[in-house]
Design a protein around this motif. Structure first.
Motif, mmCIF file in Angstrom:
data_model
loop_
_atom_site.group_PDB
_atom_site.id
_atom_site.type_symbol
_atom_site.label_atom_id
_atom_site.label_comp_id
_atom_site.label_asym_id
_atom_site.label_seq_id
_atom_site.Cartn_x
_atom_site.Cartn_y
_atom_site.Cartn_z
ATOM 1 N N VAL A 99 40.052 32.533 23.226
ATOM 2 C CA VAL A 99 41.476 31.998 23.109
ATOM 3 C C VAL A 99 41.712 32.255 21.643
ATOM 4 O O VAL A 99 41.338 31.963 20.761
ATOM 5 C CB VAL A 99 41.615 30.595 23.390
ATOM 6 N N ILE A 100 42.932 33.233 21.303
ATOM 7 C CA ILE A 100 43.527 33.364 19.937
ATOM 8 C C ILE A 100 45.007 32.660 20.054
ATOM 9 O O ILE A 100 45.637 32.838 21.238
ATOM 10 C CB ILE A 100 43.541 34.789 19.951
ATOM 11 N N VAL A 101 45.118 32.048 19.004
ATOM 12 C CA VAL A 101 46.537 31.212 18.966
ATOM 13 C C VAL A 101 47.384 32.333 18.113
ATOM 14 O O VAL A 101 47.279 32.520 17.055
ATOM 15 C CB VAL A 101 46.511 30.063 18.434
ATOM 16 N N GLY A 102 48.616 32.654 18.667
ATOM 17 C CA GLY A 102 49.462 33.798 17.845
ATOM 18 C C GLY A 102 50.701 32.771 17.436
ATOM 19 O O GLY A 102 51.121 31.710 18.159
ATOM 20 N N ALA A 103 51.250 33.004 16.457
ATOM 21 C CA ALA A 103 51.986 32.454 15.680
ATOM 22 C C ALA A 103 53.284 33.510 14.992
ATOM 23 O O ALA A 103 52.670 34.432 14.312
ATOM 24 C CB ALA A 103 51.930 31.516 14.641
ATOM 25 N N ARG A 104 54.513 33.308 15.029
ATOM 26 C CA ARG A 104 55.340 34.170 14.273
ATOM 27 C C ARG A 104 55.631 33.698 12.951
ATOM 28 O O ARG A 104 55.811 32.617 12.814
ATOM 29 C CB ARG A 104 56.886 34.217 15.256
ATOM 30 N N PHE A 114 47.586 35.762 13.827
ATOM 31 C CA PHE A 114 46.414 35.354 14.747
ATOM 32 C C PHE A 114 45.452 34.441 14.437
ATOM 33 O O PHE A 114 44.524 34.968 13.842
ATOM 34 C CB PHE A 114 46.067 36.355 15.930
ATOM 35 N N LYS A 115 45.281 33.197 15.309
ATOM 36 C CA LYS A 115 44.257 32.465 14.538
ATOM 37 C C LYS A 115 43.013 32.202 15.779
ATOM 38 O O LYS A 115 43.331 31.961 16.828
ATOM 39 C CB LYS A 115 44.804 31.207 14.044
ATOM 40 N N SER A 116 41.841 32.029 15.251
ATOM 41 C CA SER A 116 40.896 31.820 16.257
ATOM 42 C C SER A 116 40.626 30.323 16.616
ATOM 43 O O SER A 116 41.439 29.463 15.810
ATOM 44 C CB SER A 116 39.604 32.206 15.568
ATOM 45 N N TYR A 121 41.756 33.161 10.503
ATOM 46 C CA TYR A 121 42.859 34.163 10.760
ATOM 47 C C TYR A 121 42.241 35.568 10.973
ATOM 48 O O TYR A 121 41.333 35.879 10.378
ATOM 49 C CB TYR A 121 44.056 34.235 9.871
ATOM 50 N N LEU A 122 42.848 36.216 11.927
ATOM 51 C CA LEU A 122 42.397 37.481 12.217
ATOM 52 C C LEU A 122 43.232 38.757 10.920
ATOM 53 O O LEU A 122 44.304 38.387 10.983
ATOM 54 C CB LEU A 122 42.913 37.920 13.497
ATOM 55 N N GLY A 123 42.180 39.215 10.454
ATOM 56 C CA GLY A 123 42.770 40.224 9.593
ATOM 57 C C GLY A 123 42.066 41.485 9.451
ATOM 58 O O GLY A 123 41.247 41.668 10.099
ATOM 59 N N SER A 124 42.587 42.503 8.689
ATOM 60 C CA SER A 124 41.923 43.754 8.556
ATOM 61 C C SER A 124 42.073 44.320 7.174
ATOM 62 O O SER A 124 43.347 44.188 6.614
ATOM 63 C CB SER A 124 42.334 44.745 9.784
ATOM 64 N N ASP A 125 41.159 45.005 6.464
ATOM 65 C CA ASP A 125 41.408 45.781 5.278
ATOM 66 C C ASP A 125 42.088 47.304 5.374
ATOM 67 O O ASP A 125 42.251 47.638 6.736
ATOM 68 C CB ASP A 125 40.367 45.821 4.503
ATOM 69 N N LYS A 126 42.165 47.905 4.243
ATOM 70 C CA LYS A 126 42.732 49.018 4.488
ATOM 71 C C LYS A 126 41.929 50.026 4.736
ATOM 72 O O LYS A 126 41.783 51.427 5.534
ATOM 73 C CB LYS A 126 43.242 49.562 2.989
ATOM 74 N N PHE A 127 40.328 49.969 5.136
ATOM 75 C CA PHE A 127 39.501 50.905 5.690
ATOM 76 C C PHE A 127 39.291 50.476 7.160
ATOM 77 O O PHE A 127 38.520 51.232 7.930
ATOM 78 C CB PHE A 127 37.917 50.584 5.194
ATOM 79 N N GLY A 128 40.143 49.583 7.718
ATOM 80 C CA GLY A 128 40.059 49.223 9.253
ATOM 81 C C GLY A 128 39.204 48.087 9.451
ATOM 82 O O GLY A 128 38.732 47.993 10.814
ATOM 83 N N VAL A 129 38.355 47.470 8.642
ATOM 84 C CA VAL A 129 37.389 46.727 8.864
ATOM 85 C C VAL A 129 38.092 45.357 9.478
ATOM 86 O O VAL A 129 38.976 44.671 8.515
ATOM 87 C CB VAL A 129 36.499 46.244 7.760
ATOM 88 N N VAL A 130 37.999 44.834 10.598
ATOM 89 C CA VAL A 130 38.380 43.703 11.120
ATOM 90 C C VAL A 130 37.500 42.483 11.027
ATOM 91 O O VAL A 130 36.455 42.440 11.493
ATOM 92 C CB VAL A 130 38.761 43.851 12.560
ATOM 93 N N THR A 131 38.348 41.371 10.502
ATOM 94 C CA THR A 131 37.616 40.073 10.237
ATOM 95 C C THR A 131 38.377 38.944 10.734
ATOM 96 O O THR A 131 39.448 39.054 11.057
ATOM 97 C CB THR A 131 37.265 40.070 8.693
ATOM 98 N N CYS A 132 37.487 37.794 11.165
ATOM 99 C CA CYS A 132 38.208 36.763 11.437
ATOM 100 C C CYS A 132 37.755 35.459 10.760
ATOM 101 O O CYS A 132 37.179 34.617 11.245
ATOM 102 C CB CYS A 132 37.998 36.327 12.895
ATOM 103 N N ASP A 133 37.838 35.403 9.414
ATOM 104 C CA ASP A 133 37.068 34.329 8.453
ATOM 105 C C ASP A 133 38.203 33.922 7.468
ATOM 106 O O ASP A 133 37.711 33.314 6.627
ATOM 107 C CB ASP A 133 36.009 34.945 8.021
ATOM 108 N N SER A 134 39.379 34.421 7.446
ATOM 109 C CA SER A 134 40.264 33.805 6.489
ATOM 110 C C SER A 134 40.898 32.503 6.723
ATOM 111 O O SER A 134 41.426 32.326 8.018
ATOM 112 C CB SER A 134 41.210 34.894 6.183
ATOM 113 N N GLU A 135 40.940 31.629 5.832
ATOM 114 C CA GLU A 135 41.271 30.330 6.026
ATOM 115 C C GLU A 135 43.028 30.346 5.745
ATOM 116 O O GLU A 135 43.622 29.369 5.996
ATOM 117 C CB GLU A 135 40.825 29.127 5.370
#
Length: 265
Positions: A99-104, A114-116, A121-135
Motif C-alpha cells: 500500500v502506497i499513500v498518495g497526497a497532493r 507517494f509514501k510507503s 517517500y518515493l523518489g528518483s534521481d536524475k539517473f532514473g534510480v528509484v528509492t523509497c527511503d527519504s523521510e
C-alpha cells in the motif's frame, strides 16, 4: 393515608374520540440502502482521475506476469508478482507493504507525493534510480501523474517517467528514466472505494417555460386548496424573460395577476 401520588385523570369532552397509538414503522428500505452503500464503499476500485490518487493506493502493472509496487523492510522498491486471479476479479493488496499513500502537494493541482507504510517517500534521481527511503520531501520526491488510455503514468521532476523494466533472470525492476509513455510506463492504480472521488451531480435540465411556471406555482401558491391556477397570458413573454435572466420576476408578476396571493405582495 398513602403517600403515593395520584395521577390526575385526563379531561375528556363529549364527542371526543380515543386517539390510537401510532405504531413505529421499521425503515427497511433505508436500512437496505445503507447496507448497499456500505458494500459499495468496501474493497478496491480502479483510480481513473487525479483526485483518486489521494489516500491509500495499490499500484500494479499488467506485465507478464502482472506485478505490483512493494516496499520491503529495508525501504527498497520492488516489483512483486501478483497471484493469479479469477476472471473479472480485481487485484487487492495482501500485505501492508503493498500500500502506497498518495497526497497532493499544497497549492498544486498535479504534483503528488507517494509514501510507503514506513513513512518514507518515493523518489528518483536524475539517473532514473528509484528509492523509497527519504523521510522528507524535496524535488526528487515530487511526481506529476498523468491519466492515459492505458493507465496512469508517473513523471518525476526531471521529466522522466516511472517504468517497469524486465531484467535478465525473468524478473522486473522499477526505474524512472523513460522519455515517453508506452506500455511499460502505464500503471493500473487502485484506490479504496470509500476514498474514490465522487463527481458532483449533474445539474438538472431546465424545464420548459410552461412546466417551470406550474412547478413554481405548486411551490409558492398559498390559496386554492391545492388547485393550480395559471394565467392565460402568452407563454412567449415567459420565454423571453428567461432569456433575459428575469424568469423568477416574470413568474411572480404572472401569479399576482391571477388572484391575490400573499407571497406575491
Amino acid at each position: 393515608m398513602s403517600s403515593k401520588a395520584v395521577k390526575p385523570n385526563k379531561l375528556v369532552f363529549k364527542g371526543d374520540k380515543d386517539k390510537k397509538k401510532k405504531k413505529r414503522k421499521h425503515h427497511h428500505d433505508s436500512d437496505a440502502r445503507n447496507d448497499a452503500d456500505a458494500l459499495n464503499n468496501e474493497g478496491w476500485v480502479r483510480a481513473d482521475s487525479l483526485d483518486d490518487l489521494v489516500g491509500p493506493l495499490f499500484i500494479t502493472h499488467p506485465s507478464d506476469p502482472p506485478i505490483c509496487i512493494t516496499t520491503d523492510k529495508e525501504n527498497r522498491l520492488l516489483a512483486y508478482p501478483l497471484p493469479e486471479l479469477a476472471e473479472n476479479t480485481k487485484p487487492e493488496p495482501v500485505i501492508v507493504e503493498q500500500v502506497i499513500v498518495g497526497a497532493r502537494l499544497v497549492g498544486t493541482t498535479n504534483s503528488f507525493t507517494f509514501k510507503s507504510c514506513t513513512g518514507k517517500y518515493l523518489g528518483s534521481d536524475k539517473f532514473g534510480v528509484v528509492t523509497c527511503d527519504s523521510e522528507a520531501i524535496s524535488g526528487q520526491e515530487e511526481w506529476n501523474p498523468a491519466i492515459t488510455e492505458a493507465g496512469i503514468a508517473f513523471q518525476n521532476v526531471h521529466g522522466k517517467y516511472l517504468m517497469v523494466d524486465e531484467i535478465a533472470n525473468g524478473g522486473f525492476k522499477i526505474r524512472a528514466d523513460a522519455e515517453e509513455v508506452g506500455f511499460c510506463e502505464a500503471f493500473r492504480v487502485y484506490c479504496q472505494a470509500r476514498f474514490k472521488h465522487k463527481n458532483k451531480s449533474e445539474k438538472k435540465k431546465a424545464l420548459p417555460a410552461g412546466a417551470a411556471e406550474i412547478d413554481n406555482i405548486r411551490k409558492y401558491q398559498s390559496w386554492g386548496a391545492g388547485r393550480i391556477h395559471t394565467t392565460k397570458e402568452d407563454e412567449r413573454e415567459l420565454k423571453r424573460a428567461r432569456q433575459e435572466g428575469r424568469a423568477a420576476e416574470a413568474m411572480l408578476d404572472r401569479r399576482a395577476k391571477v388572484k391575490a396571493d400573499r407571497y406575491c405582495k
